[in-house]
Design an enzyme around this catalytic site. Structure first.
Site, mmCIF file in Angstrom:
data_model
loop_
_atom_site.group_PDB
_atom_site.id
_atom_site.type_symbol
_atom_site.label_atom_id
_atom_site.label_comp_id
_atom_site.label_asym_id
_atom_site.label_seq_id
_atom_site.Cartn_x
_atom_site.Cartn_y
_atom_site.Cartn_z
ATOM 1 N N ASP A 1 -5.023 8.676 10.670
ATOM 2 C CA ASP A 1 -3.656 8.223 10.907
ATOM 3 C C ASP A 1 -3.105 8.762 12.216
ATOM 4 O OD1 ASP A 1 -3.367 6.779 8.467
ATOM 5 O OD2 ASP A 1 -3.225 8.687 7.416
ATOM 6 N N GLU B 1 0.860 -1.177 0.000
ATOM 7 C CA GLU B 1 0.000 0.000 0.000
ATOM 8 C C GLU B 1 0.898 1.230 0.000
ATOM 9 O OE1 GLU B 1 -2.586 -0.219 3.354
ATOM 10 O OE2 GLU B 1 -3.164 -2.285 2.905
#
Length: 258
Positions: free
Chosen positions: A58, A47
Site C-alpha cells: 500500500d 472491499e
C-alpha cells in the site's frame, strides 16, 4: 450462490465499480455507515480493509488510514462485530482485504466462520503465496463458500495467470502496475498494452482493474478492459478529508467525470 458470482453473472454488460476503504478509519465506529452509504449510492462491491502495521503493498494514503484505524482501536474481532450488526441490510458483496499475518493469528478456520456469520463473501490477501492458498486457505474457504481473490500484475507470466484463472473463482484482481497503491492521472501505453494482452487471453474469470484509478481517463481505461474498476486511495483520501461517506462519494463521482 455466492454474492460475488451473482454480481458478475447478473451484470455482464454493465461496468462495475468497487470501492475500498480501511475499517476503523477515519473513525472506529464508522465502518457500518460507510458500507450502507456506498450501497445506497449504487456501488457494486466493497472491499473492507483490515488495518495492519506493515502494509507493504500500500501507498502512503492507505498506510496512513491503517495507522489511524489501529490507533482508533480497530481489531478483527471488532470489525466482525460491526459487520454482523448490519448483515441483514447488506445486499452487495463484501470482501475483506488484508495481509496474511493478522488472519493467520486469528486462525483461518475461525476467520472463515466469522466471515460467513458477518455476511462477508470473500477475501483478498495480497501477500498470500499461491502454494499456501492451495494447501492452507482454499480448502477452508471452499467449505464456507468464500471466494479467495488473487492478484495479477504486468509482471505476472501468462502461465501463472492461466494457472490462477483455473484454480480460483469469483474474479481476478488485475493490478494496473507493479507499484504500490496510489492515484494516477493516466495509464501509459505500457499499461494499455498489458490490458490488451490480458484481454486476448480470454480468461474464464471476470477481471476487475485496480490501483491508480482516480479520474475519467483511468476509469474509462479500466472499464473498457475489464468487468469494472476498483478505487481505493482516491476514496480513502476523500473520506479522510470529509469524514462523511456521502460527501466523499460526491467528490469522487465529480473527479471521475474529469
Amino acid at each position: 450462490m455466492n454474492k460475488i458470482n451473482t454480481l458478475f453473472s447478473e451484470n455482464k454488460n454493465e461496468k462495475l465499480l468497487s470501492l475500498y476503504f480501511c475499517a476503523g478509519a477515519p473513525t472506529l465506529d464508522g465502518t457500518a455507515d460507510v458500507i450502507l452509504t456506498l450501497q445506497r449510492r449504487g456501488i457494486s462491491m466493497i472491499e473492507v480493509g483490515i488495518p495492519f502495521s506493515d502494509p507493504m503493498a500500500d501507498g502512503p494514503v492507505i498506510q496512513d488510514a491503517a495507522t489511524l484505524a489501529l490507533k482508533n482501536g480497530m481489531t478483527l474481532s471488532k470489525l466482525f462485530a460491526q459487520l454482523e450488526a448490519i448483515k441483514d441490510q447488506v445486499q452487495i458483496p463484501l470482501l475483506l482485504m488484508g495481509y496474511l499475518n493478522p488472519i493467520m493469528q486469528y486462525g483461518m478456520e475461525a476467520f472463515c466462520q466469522r466471515c460467513v456469520e458477518s455476511g462477508v463473501s470473500g477475501m483478498i490477501i495480497p501477500d498470500l503465496p499461491f502454494k499456501d492458498y492451495q494447501e492452507m486457505v482454499k480448502p477452508v474457504a471452499d467449505r464456507y463458500d468464500l471466494r479467495v481473490i488473487m492478484l495479477i500484475t504486468p509482471e505476472t507470466s501468462e502461465e501463472r495467470i492461466r494457472f490462477i484463472d483455473a484454480n480460483t473463482d469469483g474474479f481476478i484482481y488485475m493490478v494496473s502496475s507493479a507499484a504500490i497503491t496510489g492515484a494516477q492521472k493516466s495509464f501509459d501505453e505500457q499499461k494499455q498494452e498489458y490490458f490488451r494482452r490480458i484481454n486476448a487471453m480470454n480468461l474464464r474469470n471476470p477481471r476487475m482493474i485496480g490501483f491508480g484509478i482516480s479520474n475519467a481517463q483511468t476509469l474509462k481505461a479500466a472499464q473498457d478492459n475489464a468487468a469494472g474498476a476498483i478505487i481505493g486511495s482516491k476514496f480513502v483520501t476523500l473520506l479522510s478529508e470529509s469524514k462523511n461517506a456521502d460527501e466523499a462519494l460526491d467528490k469522487l463521482f465529480d473527479a471521475l467525470q474529469r
